[in-house]
Design an enzyme around this catalytic site. Sequence first.
Site, mmCIF file in Angstrom:
data_model
loop_
_atom_site.group_PDB
_atom_site.id
_atom_site.type_symbol
_atom_site.label_atom_id
_atom_site.label_comp_id
_atom_site.label_asym_id
_atom_site.label_seq_id
_atom_site.Cartn_x
_atom_site.Cartn_y
_atom_site.Cartn_z
ATOM 1 N N GLY A 114 0.801 -1.217 0.000
ATOM 2 C CA GLY A 114 0.000 0.000 0.000
ATOM 3 C C GLY A 114 0.831 1.263 0.000
ATOM 4 O O GLY A 114 2.021 1.269 0.336
ATOM 5 N N HIS A 115 0.171 2.359 -0.329
ATOM 6 C CA HIS A 115 0.811 3.666 -0.457
ATOM 7 C C HIS A 115 1.490 4.102 0.841
ATOM 8 O O HIS A 115 0.976 3.897 1.932
ATOM 9 C CB HIS A 115 -0.205 4.711 -0.905
ATOM 10 C CG HIS A 115 -1.344 4.900 0.051
ATOM 11 N ND1 HIS A 115 -2.434 4.062 0.064
ATOM 12 C CD2 HIS A 115 -1.557 5.813 1.010
ATOM 13 C CE1 HIS A 115 -3.270 4.467 0.993
ATOM 14 N NE2 HIS A 115 -2.758 5.523 1.591
#
Length: 169
Positions: A89-90
């Site tokens: 994820g970011h």
Amino acid sequence: AHAVVREHCRLGDHVILQNGVIIGADGFGFARHTAPGPGTPAWHKIVQTGPTILEDHVEVQANSTIDRASVGETRIHAGAKIDNLVQVGHGSSVGADSLLCAQVGLAGSTHVGKNVILAGQVGVAGHCTIGDGAIATAQSGIPSDVAPGTTVSGTPAFDNRKWLRASAV
């Protein structure tokens, strides 16, 4: 074939990207707001402009995605190995020489230490820190931080020895 490295992302030396890998896809960032009209809920996209950086000797296996961040960067440190169908994820980071096995999912802003092993189908909630040398056994669900050097199992994940006893009962 079909590997993609998006704009402003950087790859170190001796990086291997297998088929279908995406480096720097937009992170999953949305803010809820009320759309014009009769109070219908809607989502506003949060722009993801930070780079994704893979340091030297990183390998990413088929159909894995490493998202770009909205603020800061997403970084995979030297020597990390990422298996098939993994989602990073970011704004996350994966420490040096760590292994993320098949179907691992890291929610945004997860920080994985050095020499960590996340076995197949481990899921980590966002904003968690996995300490250096920790191990999560297959299909563990990690809702909070994991101390360095510990082995966890289960959902929610807890000490592996206690999990083995609980499973036997």
